[in-house]
Design an enzyme around this catalytic site. Structure first.
Site, mmCIF file in Angstrom:
data_model
loop_
_atom_site.group_PDB
_atom_site.id
_atom_site.type_symbol
_atom_site.label_atom_id
_atom_site.label_comp_id
_atom_site.label_asym_id
_atom_site.label_seq_id
_atom_site.Cartn_x
_atom_site.Cartn_y
_atom_site.Cartn_z
ATOM 1 N N ARG A 104 0.848 -1.196 0.000
ATOM 2 C CA ARG A 104 0.000 0.000 0.000
ATOM 3 C C ARG A 104 0.881 1.242 0.000
ATOM 4 O O ARG A 104 1.627 1.469 0.956
ATOM 5 C CB ARG A 104 -0.902 0.012 1.236
ATOM 6 C CG ARG A 104 -1.873 -1.189 1.322
ATOM 7 C CD ARG A 104 -3.031 -1.046 0.348
ATOM 8 N NE ARG A 104 -3.788 -2.277 0.246
ATOM 9 C CZ ARG A 104 -4.836 -2.597 1.014
ATOM 10 N NH1 ARG A 104 -5.217 -1.761 1.958
ATOM 11 N NH2 ARG A 104 -5.484 -3.722 0.819
ATOM 12 N N GLU B 235 0.537 4.231 0.768
ATOM 13 C CA GLU B 235 -0.106 5.291 1.540
ATOM 14 C C GLU B 235 0.929 5.946 2.449
ATOM 15 O O GLU B 235 1.615 5.255 3.191
ATOM 16 C CB GLU B 235 -1.249 4.712 2.378
ATOM 17 C CG GLU B 235 -2.364 4.103 1.542
ATOM 18 C CD GLU B 235 -3.374 3.349 2.386
ATOM 19 O OE1 GLU B 235 -3.054 3.063 3.564
ATOM 20 O OE2 GLU B 235 -4.459 3.035 1.876
ATOM 21 N N ARG C 4 -0.534 2.022 13.131
ATOM 22 C CA ARG C 4 -1.147 0.800 12.612
ATOM 23 C C ARG C 4 -1.017 0.609 11.097
ATOM 24 O O ARG C 4 -1.642 -0.285 10.536
ATOM 25 C CB ARG C 4 -2.621 0.754 13.007
ATOM 26 C CG ARG C 4 -3.497 1.812 12.376
ATOM 27 C CD ARG C 4 -4.941 1.593 12.799
ATOM 28 N NE ARG C 4 -5.871 2.409 12.031
ATOM 29 C CZ ARG C 4 -7.188 2.233 12.062
ATOM 30 N NH1 ARG C 4 -7.720 1.278 12.785
ATOM 31 N NH2 ARG C 4 -7.976 3.021 11.363
ATOM 32 N N HIS C 5 -0.221 1.450 10.440
ATOM 33 C CA HIS C 5 -0.067 1.334 8.988
ATOM 34 C C HIS C 5 1.350 0.939 8.588
ATOM 35 O O HIS C 5 2.325 1.439 9.151
ATOM 36 C CB HIS C 5 -0.418 2.657 8.298
ATOM 37 C CG HIS C 5 -1.895 2.937 8.256
ATOM 38 N ND1 HIS C 5 -2.527 3.681 9.220
ATOM 39 C CD2 HIS C 5 -2.848 2.547 7.373
ATOM 40 C CE1 HIS C 5 -3.827 3.756 8.929
ATOM 41 N NE2 HIS C 5 -4.042 3.075 7.819
ATOM 42 N N GLU D 61 -10.078 -1.682 13.312
ATOM 43 C CA GLU D 61 -10.491 -2.597 12.246
ATOM 44 C C GLU D 61 -9.359 -3.552 11.863
ATOM 45 O O GLU D 61 -8.228 -3.121 11.663
ATOM 46 C CB GLU D 61 -10.928 -1.781 11.023
ATOM 47 C CG GLU D 61 -11.351 -2.615 9.840
ATOM 48 C CD GLU D 61 -10.341 -2.551 8.705
ATOM 49 O OE1 GLU D 61 -9.999 -3.623 8.173
ATOM 50 O OE2 GLU D 61 -9.884 -1.450 8.369
ATOM 51 N N SER E 139 -11.758 -6.451 6.562
ATOM 52 C CA SER E 139 -12.774 -5.818 5.744
ATOM 53 C C SER E 139 -13.203 -6.814 4.681
ATOM 54 O O SER E 139 -12.362 -7.478 4.075
ATOM 55 C CB SER E 139 -12.209 -4.548 5.098
ATOM 56 O OG SER E 139 -13.222 -3.865 4.398
ATOM 57 N N ARG F 138 -1.662 -6.639 12.187
ATOM 58 C CA ARG F 138 -2.624 -5.883 12.980
ATOM 59 C C ARG F 138 -3.335 -6.786 13.988
ATOM 60 O O ARG F 138 -3.570 -6.387 15.128
ATOM 61 C CB ARG F 138 -3.643 -5.188 12.072
ATOM 62 C CG ARG F 138 -4.368 -4.063 12.763
ATOM 63 C CD ARG F 138 -5.251 -3.265 11.831
ATOM 64 N NE ARG F 138 -4.488 -2.378 10.960
ATOM 65 C CZ ARG F 138 -5.054 -1.457 10.184
ATOM 66 N NH1 ARG F 138 -6.375 -1.313 10.176
ATOM 67 N NH2 ARG F 138 -4.320 -0.684 9.408
#
Length: 532
Positions: free
Chosen positions: A304, A306, A312-313, A455, A458, A506
């Site tokens: 990812r 991002e 948490r990323h 979360e 998903s 996670r």
């Protein structure tokens, strides 16, 4: 009248002569001191006599697999009082060493999450004073080969995980020593996160320091336990799905187009063109369903792009993904995912209690709680809970990270659980391939799973009709022609299906409450870290 400077031998001035005399006196005293030290050493050696233990200790030659005598090796974890008087041979690291006197030293030996005390004491045949002194001089974290006898301890050895026995050393060999100093002590790196730092007694080892020296950090008993538990999660995931008719697949990580959103993909050079690192195995899983695999899963890297520097990323993590056909209702998928996660929680608690306890010494946290019948809220019900707690409804078109955590606290306070599900997310919050709710087109057949208010999964029912899929893609500003191969798979007939994706790190972080996902990643990758 001109002053005359008196000169002595060799034409030196008085000040130079004084300086020379001082240097000579200093050299003489140094030589006398060295002679006294040497004399004392000779007297000591004469008193000790010949080193009769010379054949029982020292540095081993470079290991080049010169021989294979097939001598049985012992794991520290297997030792207890029932092994009293047994001879053992083991390889371990020296965690700490302490010279008790010139006749006795204690070593703490470590293998993974287990430690045991070893005592080396002078006797008439096997162990000399020279051997004791040499053993105590070995650097912490040296790797040694130990011959010794297991001896039942009269009292508990609180500093070691094996507390009812110790090893009386008869031979000690250095397999690998250290070149240079350790960046921090493992004792400091293993302290409780809640312990107050006392100046002059120990130093807090910062996360960046740990990650910059990850090999040393990973040696702590806490990290050994963390990554044993990470392995366990993957193992339990795989076992559950294998037992429920799933097939493990391995999808490509180089793709010709972005799978979800071009803003969060890594572009890489691919011969004369470009490729993208896969954001998930989503499309490959769906194509496998179209190819009649029925039930598939994958454990593999996910990328990812991002620029999220949060707790948490990560830019690369391990995804636990699955996809399955639906017979009647998408809740079949939700319920299977729920059963799988609860099996993981139960398996960790029952089979890895020792490792959880090791981590708990450093990260003191309440036990992770769930219930057999999982609490499931609709998105609207979750929003209502937050509104009741004072959050403005106008700010809840989406439940952001802050409100996720707030919701987690509300659920914990009301139900005393750390794990729950939210169902029926709004269409605008989900990807183009998510099936809309049949009764309310503003909602979807989709769900998120939460641990401690964050979360971790998903998922949804996917759109399997090609024309409907194209309409939804255009509504999300995705050109169907850019994903023609994906859509063509559905044109050949594809059953209703759904699935989900979980972030391994996670789940591990939140189950143990490690507070930062980098602690749950072996060599984490984030926007600022590509090494080690």
């Amino acid at each position: 009248m001109t002053d005359v400077v008196e000169q002595g031998e060799e034409g030196l001035t008085k000040s130079a002569l004084k300086k020379k005399a001082k240097e000579e006196e200093k050299a003489r005293k140094k030589a006398e001191k060295a002679a006294k030290v040497k004399e004392a050493e000779q007297v000591r050696e004469a008193a000790e006599g010949p080193d009769y233990a010379a054949a029982h200790y020292g540095k081993l030659p470079l290991h080049q697999s010169q021989s294979r005598p097939n001598r049985k090796r012992t794991d520290i974890a297997t030792l207890s009082a029932k092994n009293d008087s047994e001879h053992v041979l083991l390889r371990a690291r020296i965690q700490t060493s302490r010279l008790q006197s010139n006749k006795m030293a204690f070593l703490s030996l470590r293998q993974r999450t287990d430690t045991i005390q070893a005592m080396i004491a002078v006797d008439d045949k096997q162990v000399s004073r020279q051997m004791v002194k040499w053993a105590a001089s070995l650097s912490d974290e040296s790797i040694v080969l130990v011959h010794g006898t297991v001896v039942k301890s009269p009292e508990s050895i609180k500093s070691c995980s094996i507390d009812d026995v110790e090893i009386q050393v008869s031979e000690l060999w250095l397999v690998a020593g250290l070149e240079g100093r350790l960046p921090f002590s493992l004792e400091d790196a293993s302290r409780s996160e809640t312990a107050p730092e006392v100046e002059g007694q120990f130093s807090r080892v910062l996360l960046d320091t740990r990650l910059n020296n990850r090999i040393i950090d990973l040696r702590t008993q806490t990290n050994q336990a963390i990554f044993k538990l990470q392995h366990a999660i993957g193992d339990l995931f795989r076992d559950y799905l294998n037992n429920n008719g799933f097939t493990e697949i391995h999808s490509p990580k180089l793709q010709g187009a972005a799978t979800e959103s071009g803003a969060t993909v890594f572009k890489v050079g691919y011969f004369k063109g470009d490729a993208f690192l896969a954001q998930s195995p989503q499309l490959a899983k769906q194509m496998a369903i179209a190819a009649d695999f029925e039930r598939v899963y994958e454990i593999g890297p996910v990328f990812r792009a991002e620029d999220s520097n949060t707790h948490r990323h990560l830019t690369e993590f391990i995804g636990l993904d699955l996809e399955m056909t639906i017979e009647e209702h998408y809740h079949e998928v939700k319920e299977l995912l729920d059963g799988m996660l609860k099996t993981i929680f139960k398996g960790l608690k029952e089979r890895y209690a020792k490792e959880i306890a090791v981590v708990g010494k450093q990260f003191e946290v309440e036990e992770f709680k769930w219930r057999e019948e999982t609490l499931t809220l609709t998105f609207r019900e979750a929003v209502d809970l937050l509104v009741e707690d004072g959050v403005d409804r106008e700010h809840l078109d989406d439940i952001n990270t802050e409100n996720e955590k707030r919701l987690g606290r509300l659920v914990k306070a009301k139900y005393d659980i750390d794990y729950f599900i939210i169902d029926k997310f709004p269409l605008e919050l989900r990807p183009f391939y998510t099936m809309p709710d049949p009764n309310d087109p503003t909602l979807t057949n989709s769900y998120d799973f939460f641990m401690r208010g964050e979360e971790i999964l998903s998922g949804a029912q996917r759109i399997h009709d090609p024309e409907f899929l194209c309409r939804q893609m255009r509504a999300k500003s995705v050109d169907p022609e850019s994903m023609k191969g994906y859509i063509d798979g559905f044109r050949m007939g594809c059953p209703p299906h759904g699935g989900g994706g979980i972030g391994l790190e996670r789940v591990l972080m939140l189950f143990l409450k490690l507070n930062n996902i980098r602690r749950a990643s072996l060599f984490p990758r984030d926007p600022k870290r590509l090494e080690p």
